[in-house]
Write a protein that holds these residues in place. Structure first.
Motif, PDB file in Angstrom:
ATOM      1  N   MET A 154      36.099  80.885  72.192  1.00 11.53           N
ATOM      2  CA  MET A 154      34.921  81.553  72.904  1.00 11.53           C
ATOM      3  C   MET A 154      34.332  82.139  71.238  1.00 11.53           C
ATOM      4  SD  MET A 154      33.932  84.657  75.370  1.00 11.53           S
ATOM      5  CE  MET A 154      34.534  85.739  74.369  1.00 11.53           C
ATOM      6  N   ALA A 155      35.608  83.039  71.372  1.00  6.56           N
ATOM      7  CA  ALA A 155      35.006  83.899  69.881  1.00  6.56           C
ATOM      8  C   ALA A 155      34.676  82.915  68.507  1.00  6.56           C
ATOM      9  CB  ALA A 155      35.923  84.500  69.479  1.00  6.56           C
ATOM     10  N   ASP A 156      34.933  82.214  68.676  1.00  9.31           N
ATOM     11  CA  ASP A 156      34.330  80.879  67.112  1.00  9.31           C
ATOM     12  C   ASP A 156      33.053  81.074  67.624  1.00  9.31           C
ATOM     13  OD1 ASP A 156      35.815  77.827  65.869  1.00  9.31           O
ATOM     14  OD2 ASP A 156      34.451  79.585  65.054  1.00  9.31           O
ATOM     15  N   TRP A 157      32.462  80.089  69.275  1.00  9.27           N
ATOM     16  CA  TRP A 157      31.272  79.637  69.350  1.00  9.27           C
ATOM     17  C   TRP A 157      30.089  80.626  69.360  1.00  9.27           C
ATOM     18  CZ3 TRP A 157      27.651  80.393  73.672  1.00  9.27           C
ATOM     19  CH2 TRP A 157      27.101  79.495  73.842  1.00  9.27           C
ATOM     20  N   LEU A 158      30.493  82.133  69.485  1.00 10.70           N
ATOM     21  CA  LEU A 158      30.006  83.043  69.667  1.00 10.70           C
ATOM     22  C   LEU A 158      28.676  83.798  68.098  1.00 10.70           C
ATOM     23  CD1 LEU A 158      31.015  84.734  72.572  1.00 10.70           C
ATOM     24  CD2 LEU A 158      28.465  83.895  72.948  1.00 10.70           C
ATOM     25  N   ARG A 159      30.170  82.796  67.085  1.00 13.36           N
ATOM     26  CA  ARG A 159      29.792  83.566  65.803  1.00 13.36           C
ATOM     27  C   ARG A 159      28.268  83.005  65.037  1.00 13.36           C
ATOM     28  NH1 ARG A 159      34.320  82.803  61.513  1.00 13.36           N
ATOM     29  NH2 ARG A 159      33.973  80.167  61.889  1.00 13.36           N
ATOM     30  N   ILE A 160      27.382  84.036  64.461  1.00 11.69           N
ATOM     31  CA  ILE A 160      26.718  83.740  64.098  1.00 11.69           C
ATOM     32  C   ILE A 160      26.841  83.491  62.316  1.00 11.69           C
ATOM     33  CG2 ILE A 160      24.164  84.496  64.037  1.00 11.69           C
ATOM     34  CD1 ILE A 160      24.464  85.686  66.505  1.00 11.69           C
ATOM     35  N   HIS A 161      26.074  82.382  62.276  1.00 11.23           N
ATOM     36  CA  HIS A 161      26.732  82.897  60.687  1.00 11.23           C
ATOM     37  C   HIS A 161      25.420  83.072  59.819  1.00 11.23           C
ATOM     38  CE1 HIS A 161      30.104  80.332  60.355  1.00 11.23           C
ATOM     39  NE2 HIS A 161      30.111  80.042  61.210  1.00 11.23           N
ATOM     40  N   PRO A 162      25.202  83.596  58.646  1.00 11.50           N
ATOM     41  CA  PRO A 162      23.781  83.957  57.829  1.00 11.50           C
ATOM     42  C   PRO A 162      23.066  83.299  57.811  1.00 11.50           C
ATOM     43  CG  PRO A 162      26.049  84.806  56.893  1.00 11.50           C
ATOM     44  CD  PRO A 162      26.064  83.278  57.847  1.00 11.50           C
ATOM     45  N   PHE A 163      22.579  81.818  57.411  1.00  7.17           N
ATOM     46  CA  PHE A 163      22.282  80.631  57.630  1.00  7.17           C
ATOM     47  C   PHE A 163      21.192  81.042  58.899  1.00  7.17           C
ATOM     48  CE2 PHE A 163      24.470  77.036  59.514  1.00  7.17           C
ATOM     49  CZ  PHE A 163      26.052  77.353  59.130  1.00  7.17           C
ATOM     50  N   GLU A 164      21.931  80.798  59.694  1.00  9.87           N
ATOM     51  CA  GLU A 164      21.225  80.773  61.093  1.00  9.87           C
ATOM     52  C   GLU A 164      20.575  81.758  61.846  1.00  9.87           C
ATOM     53  OE1 GLU A 164      25.265  80.779  62.886  1.00  9.87           O
ATOM     54  OE2 GLU A 164      24.388  78.558  64.411  1.00  9.87           O
ATOM     55  N   ILE A 165      19.904  82.623  60.678  1.00  3.48           N
ATOM     56  CA  ILE A 165      19.567  83.774  60.212  1.00  3.48           C
ATOM     57  C   ILE A 165      18.170  83.441  60.368  1.00  3.48           C
ATOM     58  CG2 ILE A 165      17.881  86.149  60.280  1.00  3.48           C
ATOM     59  CD1 ILE A 165      21.005  86.043  62.188  1.00  3.48           C
TER      60      ILE A 165
END
Lengths: 663, 205
Positions: A154-165
């Protein structure tokens, strides 16, 4: 017993927050302010975030908790890594909570990698770190970054990577972001990194708070500080060295970020519910106005200068069922947060923690008797097993030493995943030791600091930073001979700055050479006109000459530059006492202890001033505090005995006269 | 890489069914013990890559190819009945299938650290960046944990000897070693290797 949600906003500062509150732009923080208590939170030295956030979580100073900087060497001496939980030597709040069967949720807190096996959930600081990677490629989470492992996915799935901003996410902070050529000006990319990290922390934290049982939660957001180092130079008013284009583009970033933080706080408060105590803290402030450092004459970039912008006062804001409404706390330090949270959780405190419960914040200050020491309390607490924890500095130093001696050419554990040169490992050890020495200096333990610094100096005898630190220790130890040697060495190296001028002034002051002392103070004033330390030292010089009028002028001048100097307020109180201006003495001494509660001499002088105007009950209160903070304080003891006798409190006077009878 | 053969003496007859390891922290007396074993008639493994010097006037008795000791397959047969020096903490890496008897040299940690510091000074190299107190505390803990781990392993036996006692009572130390190794070594020759003048970096008991 209550639930507690501790929210860390790195670098948050009332000087930024207050105008936004006044403008109604932070509605959720405003609710906390109005329905709870707020105050300044004095930081510690050295002002480095991993050290400070660990002090907040443990209630102890760095020499006690063992986290000494951003990075540490690995035990095998082959690499460096972020400061880790295996180096922490004492229990954090979540360990104490575990020990009493309370569940904790910890997200993103400094030095929590690898995640500890607590009663609850831990997602470490390293687990929420992200890289750019490639678009569409999700980089793996750090190993051992999540406890228990069932939460990893769950924690992994919730991570937001900079390229997703996306650009649209930045519009609220950089309205003209679409006009920026990112190849020429990558600052928006830095902001994207900041947001990605903070949004990851927020996403993981909110998910866990909604789905996991918890009694205590600690959630850390680094973005205000990280963004501050990049964007505070562009905050209004425009600084002289900032170009118009950059100012126009980036002047709204910091306020925009505070508004985003307030939105996230609102969501957390909504999830937590009205019965949970909300505690928002920062580890230090951040200069945002006219005291922002100017660009140096060596042409340092705005970013390099930003690292020196930490202000000595962070924030504390608390609300909840046990907290009074619409009030202030005074004299709070980072070390008071842990004892206060233990009290909110209904747990006993710890007599060995140097901080105190912020009793002023409580509706009913009714607390359990503190334990002698939580560290010796038996029972599972969720810390790593003892053989996993280590003194990494000693370990790496030992391995490096054996390699130097030729006894270890290669360790049989195989290559380190991030092999680093021995020089970098050695540098990591040096920085940690310098930070430890700084802790001792600020605890007024120069002898301990000298032991460390002399080892470092033996290796690099011309290191300016260490030479100045050693000089300050010698000054504190009143070792004039040692100080003289260091100053001569600095002269030979041609090094001169305001610190050195102040040391020279101090040296001549100790030799009672007022003329030379004054000469160097004048030089320091010319070199660093905005530095409050210089007029303060002038004030000390005038005090030595019993020139009370000029002393008072100098201290007040220093306070204009730094109104929050407890030391200067105390000096002023002493001058006012000497001039028999007792009301002013009381005002200054009260301000001093309000800024820094642990200040035995200031409490003593406050007590003395009260006594002089006949307010003996208040005098007794202050003198009792002075003696509690410093039991070996003959002047305070003598005066308090006299006041007890005058008040007919014979038993109390007798107990003070024979200390062994005290409980 | 094979175990070096020059300078060794014929293995004890009959061959002991284990490897003798001399271990301890560097500067704890490991070279002295190796010297004693060789003088007593045991074959020792060393390549003399590091020659005797001021820091170790009688030699180091090391083997540079020791990393091979930890590789698979373990060259047990070539080490059986012989002595090899493996400093701490490397000794913790002994493979599971290798029966060994360890002569573990202990010495006052303050003396060891002083000796290491002096050696570094002679080599012109920088010393440790943490205090001797901190290093001593670290090594005390590592030694305690390490010896406990060695004790827990069924194929390992450990005899601890203190440097000071070996110097003060070399004959008795030689006797204890021979009993432990069940080896018929020349105890007189072993004891004669001890030269109290080499006890530098001594700190009064």
């Amino acid at each position: 017993m209550g639930k507690v949600l501790l929210i860390g906003w790195d670098g948050a500062d009332w000087e930024m927050i207050n105008p936004l509150l006044d403008g109604g732009e932070l509605p959720h923080l405003s609710k906390v302010v109005q329905s709870g208590v707020i105050g300044n939170l004095a930081t510690l030295s050295p002002c480095l975030s991993p050290i400070l956030w660990t002090s907040i979580a443990t209630g102890r100073t760095a020499d006690q908790h063992g986290i000494l900087g951003f990075i540490e060497p690995t035990e095998d001496g082959l690499g460096v890594r972020p400061a880790s939980s295996v180096s922490r030597r004492c229990k954090a709040l979540w360990n104490i909570a575990s020990q009493r069967d309370l569940k904790s949720v910890v997200v993103g807190w400094y030095a929590t990698q690898p995640a500890e096996p607590i009663n609850g959930v831990c997602v470490s600081d390293v687990a929420v770190q992200l890289d750019w990677g490639s678009v569409g490629q999700r980089l793996p989470m750090a190993e051992e970054g999540v406890w228990p492992s069932r939460v990893s996915e769950m924690a992994d799935w919730l991570r937001i990577h900079p390229f997703e901003i996306e650009t649209s996410d930045l519009l609220g902070l950089i309205p003209s972001v679409a006009e920026i050529d990112l190849k020429l000006d990558p600052k928006p990319l830095r902001l994207a990194e900041v947001l990605a990290r903070d949004y990851t922390v927020h996403a993981v934290a909110t998910a866990l708070l909604e789905t996991e049982p918890w009694d205590f939660a600690a959630v850390y957001y680094p973005g205000l500080d990280t963004a501050g180092h990049f964007f505070m130079p562009y905050h209004p008013p425009q600084m002289a060295h900032i170009e118009d284009r950059d100012y126009t583009l980036y002047k709204d970033v910091m306020c925009g970020l505070y508004r985003a933080y307030d939105q996230m706080l609102g969501r957390m408060m909504e999830i937590a519910g009205p019965d949970v105590h909300i505690v928002v803290v920062s580890d230090h402030g951040f200069h945002s106005g006219n005291r922002r450092p100017l660009i140096s004459s060596h042409g340092a970039t705005p970013h390099a200068e930003a690292a020196q912008w930490h202000r000595g006062w962070g924030i504390v804001a608390m609300q909840g069922p046990m907290i009074v409404a619409d009030d202030r706390v005074h004299g709070a330090t980072l070390l008071d947060i842990a004892p206060t949270i233990l009290a909110l959780l209904g747990l006993p405190g710890d007599k060995t923690m140097p901080g105190k419960i912020l009793t002023q914040a409580f509706r009913v200050p009714d607390f359990l008797e503190p334990l002698s020491d939580w560290e010796s309390e038996p029972g599972a607490c969720g810390m790593h097993a003892e053989d996993k924890r280590s003194d990494t500095l000693a370990a790496a130093s030992a391995i490096l030493q054996l390699q130097n001696l030729g006894y270890l050419s290669a360790l049989p554990n195989g290559s380190h995943p991030e092999e680093t040169s021995p020089a970098l490992v050695r540098q990591a050890i040096r920085e940690s030791q310098i930070n430890l020495a700084s802790v001792y200096v600020h605890q007024s333990q120069p002898a301990k600091a000298i032991t460390i610094l002399e080892i470092l100096l033996a290796e690099t005898p011309d290191d300016e930073r260490i030479l100045i630190a050693v000089a300050k220790c010698y000054h504190q130890l009143q070792n004039q001979c040692g100080l003289q040697t260091i100053i001569q060495h600095l002269d030979q190296l041609g090094i001169l700055n305001s610190d050195i001028l102040l040391l020279k002034a101090g040296q001549y002051h100790a030799d009672r050479d007022a003329v030379r002392s004054r000469h160097y103070l004048q030089a320091a004033l010319a070199m660093a006109p905005g530095q409050p330390e210089v007029p303060l030292r002038f004030g000390e010089l005038f005090v030595a000459q019993q020139d009370w009028e000029n002393a008072e002028t100098a201290f007040r001048e220093s306070l204009k530059l730094d109104a929050m100097s407890a030391r200067c307020q105390h000096h002023l109180a002493i001058v006012c006492l000497t001039r028999e201006d007792y009301p002013s003495a009381i005002e200054s001494a009260r301000t001093a202890v309000g800024l820094k509660f642990f200040f035995p001499t200031a409490h003593y002088h406050l007590g003395l001033a009260y006594h002089r105007i006949g307010q003996n009950p208040n005098a007794i209160k202050s003198l009792k505090v002075a003696l509690k903070q410093q039991p070996e304080f003959p002047a305070a003891r003598e005066l308090l005995i006299a006041l007890y006798q005058k008040a007919g409190q014979w038993m109390a006077a007798m107990q003070l006269q024979t200390p062994t009878l005290e409980a | 890489m094979g175990i070096p053969m020059p300078h060794d003496l014929p293995a004890c007859r009959p061959a002991l069914p284990f490897v003798t390891i001399v271990s301890g922290l560097p500067r704890s007396g490991t070279s002295l013990m190796m010297q004693m074993l060789r003088a007593g008639g045991m074959s020792v493994v060393c390549d003399e890559q590091r020659q005797a010097d001021l820091n170790n006037p009688q030699g180091y008795f090391e083997s540079a190819c020791l990393p091979g000791f930890f590789a698979e397959p373990v060259p047990f047969k070539s080490l059986q009945g012989r002595a090899v020096k493996v400093v701490f903490p490397l000794v913790l890496q002994i493979p599971e299938n290798c029966p060994v008897r360890i002569l573990f040299m202990q010495r006052d940690l303050a003396e060891i650290l002083l000796s290491q510091r002096n050696m570094l000074h002679r080599l012109g190299l920088p010393g440790a960046l943490v205090s001797d107190t901190q290093m001593a505390a670290y090594w005390a803990r590592e030694l305690k944990t390490g010896l406990r781990k060695l004790d827990e392993r069924s194929h390992i036996s450990v005899l601890e000897l203190t440097f000071r006692e070996v110097l003060n009572e070399p004959r008795r130390a030689a006797e204890m070693v021979c009993q432990f190794l069940t080896a018929e070594l020349d105890q007189g020759q072993m004891a004669s290797m001890v030269d109290a003048r080499l006890y530098r970096s001594q700190i009064s008991a």
